[in-house]
Design a protein around this motif. Structure first.
Motif, PDB file in Angstrom:
ATOM      1  N   VAL A 183      73.917  -3.067 -44.057  1.00 58.39           N
ATOM      2  CA  VAL A 183      74.696  -3.293 -45.189  1.00 58.39           C
ATOM      3  C   VAL A 183      73.798  -3.046 -46.531  1.00 58.39           C
ATOM      4  N   THR A 184      72.380  -3.315 -46.440  1.00 57.14           N
ATOM      5  CA  THR A 184      71.701  -3.370 -47.760  1.00 57.14           C
ATOM      6  C   THR A 184      70.617  -2.202 -47.919  1.00 57.14           C
ATOM      7  N   ALA A 185      70.790  -1.121 -46.710  1.00 55.38           N
ATOM      8  CA  ALA A 185      69.761  -0.021 -46.625  1.00 55.38           C
ATOM      9  C   ALA A 185      68.066  -0.437 -46.864  1.00 55.38           C
ATOM     10  N   MET A 186      67.807  -1.597 -46.509  1.00 55.66           N
ATOM     11  CA  MET A 186      66.613  -2.102 -46.236  1.00 55.66           C
ATOM     12  C   MET A 186      66.410  -2.927 -45.329  1.00 55.66           C
ATOM     13  N   SER A 187      65.200  -3.262 -44.962  1.00 62.49           N
ATOM     14  CA  SER A 187      64.818  -4.365 -44.018  1.00 62.49           C
ATOM     15  C   SER A 187      64.693  -5.633 -44.807  1.00 62.49           C
ATOM     16  N   PRO A 188      64.718  -6.923 -44.051  1.00 62.52           N
ATOM     17  CA  PRO A 188      64.671  -7.961 -44.796  1.00 62.52           C
ATOM     18  C   PRO A 188      63.442  -8.120 -45.526  1.00 62.52           C
ATOM     19  N   LEU A 189      62.430  -7.520 -45.205  1.00 59.07           N
ATOM     20  CA  LEU A 189      61.018  -7.877 -45.829  1.00 59.07           C
ATOM     21  C   LEU A 189      60.930  -6.835 -46.976  1.00 59.07           C
ATOM     22  N   GLN A 190      61.626  -5.735 -47.025  1.00 60.59           N
ATOM     23  CA  GLN A 190      61.921  -4.641 -48.054  1.00 60.59           C
ATOM     24  C   GLN A 190      62.606  -5.348 -49.267  1.00 60.59           C
ATOM     25  N   PHE A 191      63.549  -6.037 -48.740  1.00 60.35           N
ATOM     26  CA  PHE A 191      64.496  -6.628 -49.841  1.00 60.35           C
ATOM     27  C   PHE A 191      63.756  -7.775 -50.576  1.00 60.35           C
ATOM     28  N   GLN A 192      63.074  -8.594 -49.439  1.00 63.48           N
ATOM     29  CA  GLN A 192      62.409  -9.485 -50.327  1.00 63.48           C
ATOM     30  C   GLN A 192      61.280  -9.111 -51.242  1.00 63.48           C
ATOM     31  N   LYS A 193      60.764  -8.089 -50.771  1.00 66.88           N
ATOM     32  CA  LYS A 193      59.725  -7.461 -51.765  1.00 66.88           C
ATOM     33  C   LYS A 193      60.196  -7.046 -52.969  1.00 66.88           C
ATOM     34  N   HIS A 194      61.197  -6.270 -52.817  1.00 65.01           N
ATOM     35  CA  HIS A 194      62.072  -5.761 -54.042  1.00 65.01           C
ATOM     36  C   HIS A 194      62.438  -7.047 -55.023  1.00 65.01           C
ATOM     37  N   LEU A 195      62.854  -8.188 -54.460  1.00 65.33           N
ATOM     38  CA  LEU A 195      62.982  -9.327 -55.630  1.00 65.33           C
ATOM     39  C   LEU A 195      61.907  -9.880 -56.046  1.00 65.33           C
ATOM     40  N   ARG A 196      60.964 -10.037 -55.280  1.00 62.99           N
ATOM     41  CA  ARG A 196      59.528 -10.605 -55.727  1.00 62.99           C
ATOM     42  C   ARG A 196      59.141  -9.468 -56.918  1.00 62.99           C
ATOM     43  N   LEU A 197      59.086  -8.364 -56.633  1.00 60.26           N
ATOM     44  CA  LEU A 197      58.388  -7.574 -57.896  1.00 60.26           C
ATOM     45  C   LEU A 197      59.306  -7.323 -58.893  1.00 60.26           C
ATOM     46  N   GLN A 198      60.712  -7.513 -58.947  1.00 52.48           N
ATOM     47  CA  GLN A 198      61.537  -7.568 -59.900  1.00 52.48           C
ATOM     48  C   GLN A 198      61.042  -8.640 -61.058  1.00 52.48           C
ATOM     49  N   GLU A 199      61.054  -9.795 -60.054  1.00 51.13           N
ATOM     50  CA  GLU A 199      60.919 -11.028 -60.847  1.00 51.13           C
ATOM     51  C   GLU A 199      59.452 -11.344 -61.373  1.00 51.13           C
ATOM     52  N   ALA A 200      58.486 -10.685 -60.860  1.00 54.22           N
ATOM     53  CA  ALA A 200      57.138 -10.691 -61.291  1.00 54.22           C
ATOM     54  C   ALA A 200      57.153  -9.829 -62.632  1.00 54.22           C
ATOM     55  N   ARG A 201      57.801  -8.788 -62.696  1.00 53.50           N
ATOM     56  CA  ARG A 201      57.864  -7.734 -64.046  1.00 53.50           C
ATOM     57  C   ARG A 201      58.730  -8.563 -64.915  1.00 53.50           C
ATOM     58  N   ARG A 202      59.528  -9.458 -64.695  1.00 53.53           N
ATOM     59  CA  ARG A 202      60.473 -10.220 -65.710  1.00 53.53           C
ATOM     60  C   ARG A 202      59.407 -11.150 -66.234  1.00 53.53           C
ATOM     61  N   LEU A 203      58.704 -12.013 -65.372  1.00 49.61           N
ATOM     62  CA  LEU A 203      57.668 -12.909 -66.108  1.00 49.61           C
ATOM     63  C   LEU A 203      56.754 -12.595 -66.890  1.00 49.61           C
ATOM     64  N   MET A 204      56.085 -11.394 -66.428  1.00 48.58           N
ATOM     65  CA  MET A 204      55.170 -10.774 -67.214  1.00 48.58           C
ATOM     66  C   MET A 204      55.842 -10.237 -68.529  1.00 48.58           C
ATOM     67  N   LEU A 205      57.087  -9.708 -68.648  1.00 46.49           N
ATOM     68  CA  LEU A 205      57.483  -9.229 -69.734  1.00 46.49           C
ATOM     69  C   LEU A 205      58.093 -10.152 -70.703  1.00 46.49           C
ATOM     70  N   SER A 206      58.787 -11.273 -70.153  1.00 46.46           N
ATOM     71  CA  SER A 206      59.676 -12.304 -70.779  1.00 46.46           C
ATOM     72  C   SER A 206      58.516 -13.687 -71.199  1.00 46.46           C
ATOM     73  N   GLU A 207      57.936 -14.000 -70.114  1.00 44.75           N
ATOM     74  CA  GLU A 207      57.117 -15.096 -70.333  1.00 44.75           C
ATOM     75  C   GLU A 207      55.637 -14.872 -70.604  1.00 44.75           C
ATOM     76  N   ASN A 208      55.228 -13.705 -70.829  1.00 43.71           N
ATOM     77  CA  ASN A 208      53.855 -13.341 -71.068  1.00 43.71           C
ATOM     78  C   ASN A 208      52.805 -13.730 -69.917  1.00 43.71           C
ATOM     79  N   LEU A 209      53.199 -13.912 -68.670  1.00 41.47           N
ATOM     80  CA  LEU A 209      52.540 -14.074 -67.592  1.00 41.47           C
ATOM     81  C   LEU A 209      51.332 -12.870 -67.557  1.00 41.47           C
ATOM     82  N   ASP A 210      49.996 -12.954 -66.893  1.00 40.07           N
ATOM     83  CA  ASP A 210      49.238 -12.130 -66.668  1.00 40.07           C
ATOM     84  C   ASP A 210      49.748 -11.744 -65.069  1.00 40.07           C
TER      85      ASP A 210
END
Length: 312
Positions: A244-271
């Motif tokens: 259904v997703t073309a990803m394994s559950p671990l790949q899916f989780q990794k994509h979500l984590r990295l996108q959220e980390a990018r948002r946190l650094m860009l929008s909330e100035n986290l290192d």
């Protein structure tokens, strides 16, 4: 029907579709004289770009999308989908995607229509129209493109026309949206649309799984526990989730984590270290390696580049 008459009807249909595409592009362009994104009515979105874009990482929610002008590449896992004015795109689960506008110019900007799909409306239309649940629907991916036919384009255009008269939009848009949903259910992507209906079946287990992973993406992923909660074997869960997703559950989780980390650094100035920790990484070097592999640059350089683009 005589062959000559078929040709005449085919030509008439082609001219009608071309006229509808031109009107749809004109109406979106008039609603959006400048590049950007607007939501003229709740759940109805327009987007405009006057030049090709770089790849953008997003989580796409269930939607029906039509391009009035230009074209775009969408990547799900390892699969790339090209869609343009001759094709529509459906996403039926909130999955991580990469989008890139590949055809756009100031003279002919990229113009996009997106309608958020309401699962309750999909279920209602299925029940009222007697549309059944086909076998094998669990293997249908959450995103795909199909040729846009004349009736679906016509319904899309009629919905956009209603924007100019808010009173008519409130009264008539629910009827047009239901028509769009019906045509999607009875069209090439009917099986995919059934992901949104609240019936049983493997695909609906995958909807639950996607929701669970999205809610707990920053926590350790216990595949056995998720599979057990869904009433599936571990191997069965893996197979259906990837179908259904073309990803394994671990790949899916990794994509979500990295996108959220990018948002946190860009929008909330986290290192990078703090952002990585917030999304579930215990090792900063591991986070930096995954980030560079996913976005093409180390965290600091990527965020600096994005900020430069935003102020250019």
């Amino acid at each position: 029907m005589m062959p000559k008459m078929r040709i005449v009807l085919s030509e008439q249909r082609a001219r009608r579709m071309e006229g509808d595409r031109e009107e749809l592009a004109d109406r979106i362009a008039r609603a959006m004289p400048r590049d950007g994104h607007i939501e003229p009515q709740p759940g109805l979105h327009f987007r405009r770009h006057s030049r090709p874009t770089e790849r953008v990482h997003v989580v796409c929610h269930p939607s029906f999308c039509v391009i009035a002008q230009g074209s775009k590449d969408v990547v799900l896992g390892d699969e790339t989908f090209r869609y343009d004015p001759a094709h529509y795109l459906i996403a039926t689960m909130a999955v991580p995607l990469v989008g890139e506008v590949v055809e756009a110019s100031p003279q002919r900007p990229y113009l996009n229509f997106r309608l958020v799909l309401d699962p309750s409306v999909v279920t209602s239309v299925m029940v009222e129209s007697g549309i059944g649940q086909p076998r094998g629907e669990a293997s249908v991916k959450a995103v795909d493109v199909s040729p846009l036919d004349a009736n679906l384009l016509d319904a899309t255009l009629r919905l956009v026309r209603l924007i100019d008269t808010p009173g008519e939009y409130r009264a008539l848009s629910p009827l047009v949206v239901r028509e769009i949903v019906y045509r999607l259910l009875t069209g090439a992507q009917g099986g995919r649309m059934r992901h949104l209906a609240t019936f049983g079946g493997q695909s609906h287990r995958m909807v639950r799984a996607v929701g669970k992973l999205r809610e707990n993406f920053d926590k350790p992923l216990r595949i056995e526990a998720v599979a057990r909660e869904l009433g599936m074997s571990v191997s069965g869960f893996h197979a259906h989730f990837k179908a259904v997703t073309a990803m394994s559950p671990l790949q899916f989780q990794k994509h979500l984590r990295l996108q959220e980390a990018r948002r946190l650094m860009l929008s909330e100035n986290l290192d990078a270290g703090e952002a990585g920790y917030r999304v579930g990484y215990d090792d900063q070097s591991h986070f930096s390696r995954d980030y560079k592999r996913h976005f093409g640059k180390p965290p600091i350089r990527d965020i600096e580049r994005l900020r430069e683009l935003a102020t250019a």
